[in-house]
Enzyme design. Sequence first.
Site, mmCIF file in Angstrom:
data_model
loop_
_atom_site.group_PDB
_atom_site.id
_atom_site.type_symbol
_atom_site.label_atom_id
_atom_site.label_comp_id
_atom_site.label_asym_id
_atom_site.label_seq_id
_atom_site.Cartn_x
_atom_site.Cartn_y
_atom_site.Cartn_z
ATOM 1 C CE LYS A 155 -4.007 -1.778 2.567
ATOM 2 N NZ LYS A 155 -5.030 -1.597 1.532
ATOM 3 N NE ARG A 194 -10.834 -9.523 -2.833
ATOM 4 C CZ ARG A 194 -11.172 -8.618 -3.738
ATOM 5 N NH1 ARG A 194 -11.482 -8.992 -4.965
ATOM 6 N NH2 ARG A 194 -11.211 -7.339 -3.433
HETATM 7 N N1 BES Z 1 -8.325 -3.833 3.857
HETATM 8 C C1 BES Z 1 -8.430 -3.365 2.547
HETATM 9 C C2 BES Z 1 -9.734 -2.592 2.283
HETATM 10 C C3 BES Z 1 -9.862 -1.277 2.986
HETATM 11 C C4 BES Z 1 -9.415 -0.126 2.388
HETATM 12 C C5 BES Z 1 -10.479 -1.194 4.213
HETATM 13 C C6 BES Z 1 -9.565 1.091 3.049
HETATM 14 C C7 BES Z 1 -10.629 0.002 4.846
HETATM 15 C C8 BES Z 1 -10.170 1.145 4.276
HETATM 16 C C9 BES Z 1 -8.379 -4.530 1.564
HETATM 17 O O1 BES Z 1 -7.640 -5.604 1.964
HETATM 18 C C10 BES Z 1 -7.808 -4.009 0.297
HETATM 19 O O2 BES Z 1 -6.707 -3.558 0.322
HETATM 20 N N2 BES Z 1 -8.580 -4.060 -0.762
HETATM 21 C C11 BES Z 1 -8.175 -3.541 -2.022
HETATM 22 C C12 BES Z 1 -8.706 -4.465 -3.087
HETATM 23 C C13 BES Z 1 -8.136 -4.228 -4.449
HETATM 24 C C14 BES Z 1 -6.670 -4.599 -4.457
HETATM 25 C C15 BES Z 1 -8.894 -5.052 -5.440
HETATM 26 C C16 BES Z 1 -8.733 -2.132 -2.194
HETATM 27 O O3 BES Z 1 -9.831 -1.847 -1.719
HETATM 28 O O4 BES Z 1 -8.032 -1.311 -2.778
HETATM 29 ZN ZN ZN Z 2 -5.574 -5.404 1.470
#
Ligand code: BES
Ligand code: ZN
Length: 470
Positions: free
Chosen positions: A247, A321
Amino acid sequence: MNIKLLNKNISDIKSDVTVEFLTTNELAKNSNLEILNLAGFKAEQDSVCFLHEKAILVCGIDSKTNDDIRSASANMIKTLKKANYTSAKISIISEDSLQGLVEGIVLGAYEYNEYKSQIKEISLKKIFITSNSLDFDTLEENFNSALIVANATCFTRDIVNTTPQDLNPPSFAKLALKLAYENSLDCKILGESELENEKMESMLAVGRASIHDSKLIHLAYRPKNPKKIISLVGKGLTYDSGGLSLKPATSMVTMKMDKAGGCAVLGMIKAVSELKLDIEVHVFVGAVENMIGGDAYKPDDVLVSRSGTTIEVRNTDAEGRLVLADVLSYAQDTVKADYIFDFATLTGACMVALGSYTTGVMGNSKILKHDFLKAGKKSGELVATLPFNKHLKKLLKSEIADISNVASKPYGGAITAGMFLDNFIEDENKDKWLHFDIAGSAYTESPWDCNVHGGTGAGVRFMIHYLKSL
Ligand code: BES
Ligand code: ZN
Ligand code: ZN
């Protein structure tokens, strides 16, 4: 701070301050109108005016609904906490809004001070809520029940707010064991060798680069003659760095909250057991840390999930997921439940779709989704449904495995994530399952409604409303 419900006239109770809730109409008839006018108080929702000489705190409300009382009470308690009074009394506005009053006070007063070296002492020690209702026993029952739910919500908030150096998968499991001991729940913790025996390669891959072992937590509340059996599954990412699909620095901050689904289901079973509901509840939490390292799982890996479905990893940040796929599969094989609900901070896309206050509800059963819209309304939590469709489903196709862990197009990301999970729901359970994306609603950096900075405890209140309606 101690909150008491008393079967008395407000004038018969001694306290430092009296709290009054006023609508604009009521303000016009109030005996302190002149001085309130001078102070510029217009009884707008969430506005407050302290008349110190008279020891009265006046709070504005748009209406006497639970929603308005809850949010006004949260503002009221924050104002009271800043002053130096030790006790306050409030006469209930209506029996229907007692829940809002209790939740506003408990949830609005919540503070997480674990890491502060100096904590400001609060003078306020006692709050008296008064009513001379004819059916005081029922009122008292509702009061005690609202307190249990509000305290369970604070319990969930505490875990969410705990930092990743203190709350990792093994300490999460320890905390669950402690809850099990205190609330007489059954508890089983699966460590990595047991997860290997269960062939949970998808979940194990996510946690592989962490120095902490992944854990699957299973808690059970088993009353004698349960009306229904419910499985609650939670995403428990104690930290989500994104893994090798790292991230950006600013998005990583707050990712301690990625365990909020797991924390919510623990709060739910705590409340259910304290309310002594005659519903059997099973909680399954996939507690994992998503990190980087030489043995990290990679974009391009293909994982064999517990159910046998192969998953092409195209983004290691879509890890929730992968964990849920295996935990859902385990939950379905372990308990034949009437309903299966999962809670997860799954996608940023859910916030794009609904804003950061609303929980996204997804699944195949129109009836179940409708039930939760109703439970949301009653509880004061915001929930909205996001619809599956076959066109979005196609975006999860993989050229080399059974399914890809990310969709080929970003739009509708909350829905494609929900549809990914649907692949791990057995046919006989399709209409028994719902997925709740709490990515936006579980955590906040600015206060709203009865929420303060940090974990909100999203899910606990509406789930208890739903379970009580069964
Ligand atoms: N934990 C995150 C989702 C999230 C983002 C929760 C911001 C709370 C606040 C999740 O694991 C994630 O990173 N999802 C990605 C998915 C993408 C790579 C398809 C996302 O939402 O960017
Ligand atoms: Zn994630
Ligand atoms: Zn995540």
